[in-house]
Design a protein around this motif. Structure first.
Motif, mmCIF file in Angstrom:
data_model
loop_
_atom_site.group_PDB
_atom_site.id
_atom_site.type_symbol
_atom_site.label_atom_id
_atom_site.label_comp_id
_atom_site.label_asym_id
_atom_site.label_seq_id
_atom_site.Cartn_x
_atom_site.Cartn_y
_atom_site.Cartn_z
ATOM 1 N N LEU A 40 40.354 48.210 57.656
ATOM 2 C CA LEU A 40 38.917 47.967 57.768
ATOM 3 C C LEU A 40 38.172 48.463 56.530
ATOM 4 O O LEU A 40 37.256 47.795 56.032
ATOM 5 N N THR A 41 38.556 49.618 56.013
ATOM 6 C CA THR A 41 37.888 50.160 54.828
ATOM 7 C C THR A 41 38.035 49.231 53.636
ATOM 8 O O THR A 41 37.061 48.913 52.936
ATOM 9 N N VAL A 42 39.255 48.785 53.393
ATOM 10 C CA VAL A 42 39.489 47.915 52.237
ATOM 11 C C VAL A 42 38.815 46.560 52.420
ATOM 12 O O VAL A 42 38.124 46.058 51.520
ATOM 13 N N LEU A 43 38.966 45.944 53.584
ATOM 14 C CA LEU A 43 38.417 44.603 53.789
ATOM 15 C C LEU A 43 36.893 44.608 53.804
ATOM 16 O O LEU A 43 36.259 43.695 53.258
ATOM 17 N N VAL A 44 36.274 45.605 54.423
ATOM 18 C CA VAL A 44 34.806 45.670 54.435
ATOM 19 C C VAL A 44 34.276 45.889 53.018
ATOM 20 O O VAL A 44 33.288 45.271 52.600
ATOM 21 N N THR A 45 34.930 46.751 52.258
ATOM 22 C CA THR A 45 34.508 46.981 50.874
ATOM 23 C C THR A 45 34.664 45.722 50.035
ATOM 24 O O THR A 45 33.758 45.348 49.264
ATOM 25 N N MET A 46 35.773 45.047 50.187
ATOM 26 C CA MET A 46 35.998 43.826 49.420
ATOM 27 C C MET A 46 35.038 42.715 49.852
ATOM 28 O O MET A 46 34.541 41.951 49.010
ATOM 29 N N TYR A 47 34.758 42.622 51.148
ATOM 30 C CA TYR A 47 33.844 41.589 51.630
ATOM 31 C C TYR A 47 32.442 41.790 51.064
ATOM 32 O O TYR A 47 31.761 40.825 50.711
ATOM 33 N N GLY A 48 32.000 43.035 50.962
ATOM 34 C CA GLY A 48 30.676 43.302 50.429
ATOM 35 C C GLY A 48 30.523 42.921 48.975
ATOM 36 O O GLY A 48 29.400 42.683 48.512
ATOM 37 N N LYS A 49 31.609 42.850 48.241
ATOM 38 C CA LYS A 49 31.562 42.511 46.817
ATOM 39 C C LYS A 49 32.274 41.187 46.529
ATOM 40 O O LYS A 49 32.666 40.921 45.393
ATOM 41 N N ALA A 50 32.452 40.370 47.558
ATOM 42 C CA ALA A 50 33.219 39.130 47.412
ATOM 43 C C ALA A 50 32.700 38.199 46.312
ATOM 44 O O ALA A 50 33.497 37.611 45.568
ATOM 45 N N PRO A 51 31.371 38.008 46.142
ATOM 46 C CA PRO A 51 30.919 37.098 45.085
ATOM 47 C C PRO A 51 31.369 37.509 43.688
ATOM 48 O O PRO A 51 31.468 36.661 42.791
ATOM 49 N N GLY A 52 31.664 38.786 43.499
ATOM 50 C CA GLY A 52 32.043 39.243 42.171
ATOM 51 C C GLY A 52 33.515 39.118 41.843
ATOM 52 O O GLY A 52 33.894 39.201 40.665
ATOM 53 N N TRP A 53 34.400 38.923 42.857
ATOM 54 C CA TRP A 53 35.831 38.927 42.548
ATOM 55 C C TRP A 53 36.571 37.668 42.990
ATOM 56 O O TRP A 53 37.739 37.480 42.627
ATOM 57 N N GLN A 54 35.937 36.773 43.734
ATOM 58 C CA GLN A 54 36.676 35.646 44.279
ATOM 59 C C GLN A 54 36.887 34.512 43.280
ATOM 60 O O GLN A 54 37.535 33.530 43.628
ATOM 61 N N GLY A 55 36.401 34.620 42.082
ATOM 62 C CA GLY A 55 36.568 33.540 41.118
ATOM 63 C C GLY A 55 37.685 33.742 40.122
ATOM 64 O O GLY A 55 38.041 32.807 39.399
ATOM 65 N N ARG A 56 38.229 34.950 40.054
ATOM 66 C CA ARG A 56 39.273 35.252 39.071
ATOM 67 C C ARG A 56 40.333 36.130 39.710
ATOM 68 O O ARG A 56 40.022 37.046 40.471
ATOM 69 N N TRP A 57 41.593 35.865 39.355
ATOM 70 C CA TRP A 57 42.668 36.733 39.814
ATOM 71 C C TRP A 57 42.479 38.144 39.264
ATOM 72 O O TRP A 57 42.752 39.136 39.951
ATOM 73 N N ALA A 58 42.034 38.248 38.008
ATOM 74 C CA ALA A 58 41.870 39.562 37.393
ATOM 75 C C ALA A 58 40.837 40.392 38.139
ATOM 76 O O ALA A 58 41.045 41.583 38.391
ATOM 77 N N ASP A 59 39.715 39.770 38.511
ATOM 78 C CA ASP A 59 38.677 40.503 39.235
ATOM 79 C C ASP A 59 39.177 40.941 40.609
ATOM 80 O O ASP A 59 38.906 42.061 41.055
ATOM 81 N N ALA A 60 39.883 40.055 41.304
ATOM 82 C CA ALA A 60 40.404 40.397 42.623
ATOM 83 C C ALA A 60 41.418 41.539 42.534
ATOM 84 O O ALA A 60 41.384 42.495 43.329
ATOM 85 N N THR A 61 42.332 41.458 41.558
ATOM 86 C CA THR A 61 43.345 42.506 41.402
ATOM 87 C C THR A 61 42.697 43.836 41.062
ATOM 88 O O THR A 61 43.066 44.882 41.604
ATOM 89 N N ASN A 62 41.727 43.811 40.147
ATOM 90 C CA ASN A 62 41.069 45.045 39.733
ATOM 91 C C ASN A 62 40.314 45.683 40.892
ATOM 92 O O ASN A 62 40.387 46.898 41.109
ATOM 93 N N MET A 63 39.601 44.869 41.664
ATOM 94 C CA MET A 63 38.830 45.407 42.780
ATOM 95 C C MET A 63 39.752 45.975 43.859
ATOM 96 O O MET A 63 39.478 47.042 44.428
#
Length: 441
Positions: A40-63
């Motif tokens: 829940l901690t990881v998914l909620v954190t990632m969901y809150g910043k989804a617009p910033g990382w869902q367009g690039r593999w690098a952004d998703a991996t880094n986040m």
């Protein structure tokens, strides 16, 4: 006459299934709850910043890397510490030690929930987020070796917390250890020099970079070596074989030595020409992005189309719009704003804002100290704002107040197309750092 029923000798007897100690330990206690909390901690954190990382593999991996290191790691550390002090808090430590099994085996069974549940939770969260990124990316790949090292690091932190909980079974040890772990990981992640890459939460914006091939396995060896050293040193403290703890310690020290020899500025990251390769459209002026953002090229070209229509054939206008790590490479190139920063899931939600930013960059000159002064400075500033507003109107609620520049905007709009092109050519040829050279519409 009453018949008496007797059980048949051939009737199958009920079989009692023996539950292994490891399975029983994994199913009870704090382990499953820790796994749920980490997911829940990881998914909620990632969901809150989804617009910033869902367009690039690098952004998703880094986040995912930062979230696992700075949030899941301290949570696993605190949960493992609480689990480790459970037997002493309950007064059943002597009973547990009387079980006829080797001490190290008992310790490994007991530490399994603290290590495996958080690691499995991070692995599950990584899979969910990578699947959510897949429809929107243009090129490259997720760096799964780094994510695997994160899983090992979270498991190692859970095991270390368990050992600390056994040594210091105080009730406040777990929350205090979680706080100290978070602070330590955060400080290490943002330190200066190669030592920062020893932290599981070290961040790097690697849009066009890739890690050296050995960094992921070495990072896993570093964290796993520390955890195994602590487990062996505690599990074998009363018997022979304590020297075995030196083996994982030597592995951890060797891994740390390799990381500390990395270049201070680059760390483990190297430029990847395949990711930075330019992909261009066939417009005039041409629009070029990198291969990582190839899916954004139609969006960026469409956003710049009104401006390109005005600039086409005008002397001094850009020949190419360039986006990427190196900027302009030849005369006539003009650098673009970072389209990926404005993009959401591979699309530009505000193309008018991106167009306005591109015009601002087009007319932004690097002036020396003392330039853009004098009696004409205020008027030149109003003309500059008017030209920007004419070519790319500022969206509502963005940018400066354009009231003072409104008369110049109306003059530009009232001109004929030929007169507009003539004025635009004169404006592009002028040195806007000198207000007296800025042509008035």
């Amino acid at each position: 006459m009453t018949a008496t029923l007797t059980p048949s000798r051939t009737e199958p007897r009920a079989r009692v299934r023996a539950v292994s100690p490891l399975r029983a330990e994994l199913r009870r206690g704090l382990g499953p709850w820790t796994g749920a909390a980490v997911v829940l901690t990881v998914l909620v954190t990632m969901y809150g910043k989804a617009p910033g990382w869902q367009g690039r593999w690098a952004d998703a991996t880094n986040m995912l890397h930062v979230t696992a290191g700075l949030l899941a790691g301290p949570l696993a550390l605190a949960a493992g510490c609480w689990q480790g002090g459970r037997e002493r808090r309950r007064g059943t430590a002597e009973l547990w030690e009387s079980v006829p099994r080797p001490p190290l085996r008992r310790l490994l069974v007991a530490v399994a929930p603290a290590a495996l549940w958080p690691a499995a939770a991070v692995l599950l969260a990584d899979a969910v987020c990578l699947l959510a990124t897949w429809p929107y990316v243009s090129g490259g790949r997720p760096y799964v070796e780094l994510l695997a090292a994160d899983v090992v690091a979270v498991a190692a932190l859970g095991a270390l917390g368990h050992v600390v909980g056994r040594v210091v079974p105080w009730r406040l040890t777990a929350p205090l250890l979680g706080i100290v772990g978070y602070v330590g990981l955060a400080v290490g992640a943002y330190a200066v020099g190669p030592a920062r890459w020893l932290s599981p939460g070290a961040e790097h914006q690697f849009f066009w970079d890739r890690p050296v091939w050995w960094f992921g396995p070495v990072s896993a060896a570093w964290t796993a070596g520390l955890a195994l050293t602590a487990l062996l040193a505690y599990g074998l403290r009363r018997g022979r074989g304590r020297a075995l703890a030196l083996v994982p310690l030597a592995v951890a020290v060797a891994a740390a030595a390799l990381v500390l020899r990395l270049p201070p500025d680059e760390g483990p990251w190297r430029h990847d020409p395949a990711l930075a390769r330019r992909v261009c459209d066939d417009g005039t002026p041409q629009v070029c992005l990198t291969a990582v953002d190839a899916e954004l090229l139609p969006e960026v070209s469409a956003a710049l189309a009104p401006l390109n229509a005005r600039l086409k054939g005008v002397p001094g206008a850009p020949v190419r719009w360039i986006g990427g790590p190196f900027g302009p490479g030849r005369p006539g190139d003009m650098e673009l704003p970072n389209a990926a920063q404005d993009a959401v899931r591979g699309r530009l939600p505000h193309p008018d804002l991106f167009l306005n930013s591109a015009v601002t960059w087009l007319f932004s000159d690097t002036c020396a100290p003392g330039d853009f002064t004098g009696a004409d400075a205020e008027r030149a500033s109003e003309v500059h704002l008017a030209v920007t507003e004419w070519l790319a109107p500022t969206p509502d609620d963005y940018g400066p107040d354009t009231t003072a520049a409104r008369p110049y905007v109306e003059r530009l709009r009232a001109k004929s197309p030929a007169a507009q092109r003539d004025y635009l050519a004169r404006y592009l040829a002028a040195d806007t750092c000198h207000p007296d050279e800025v042509p008035i519409p």
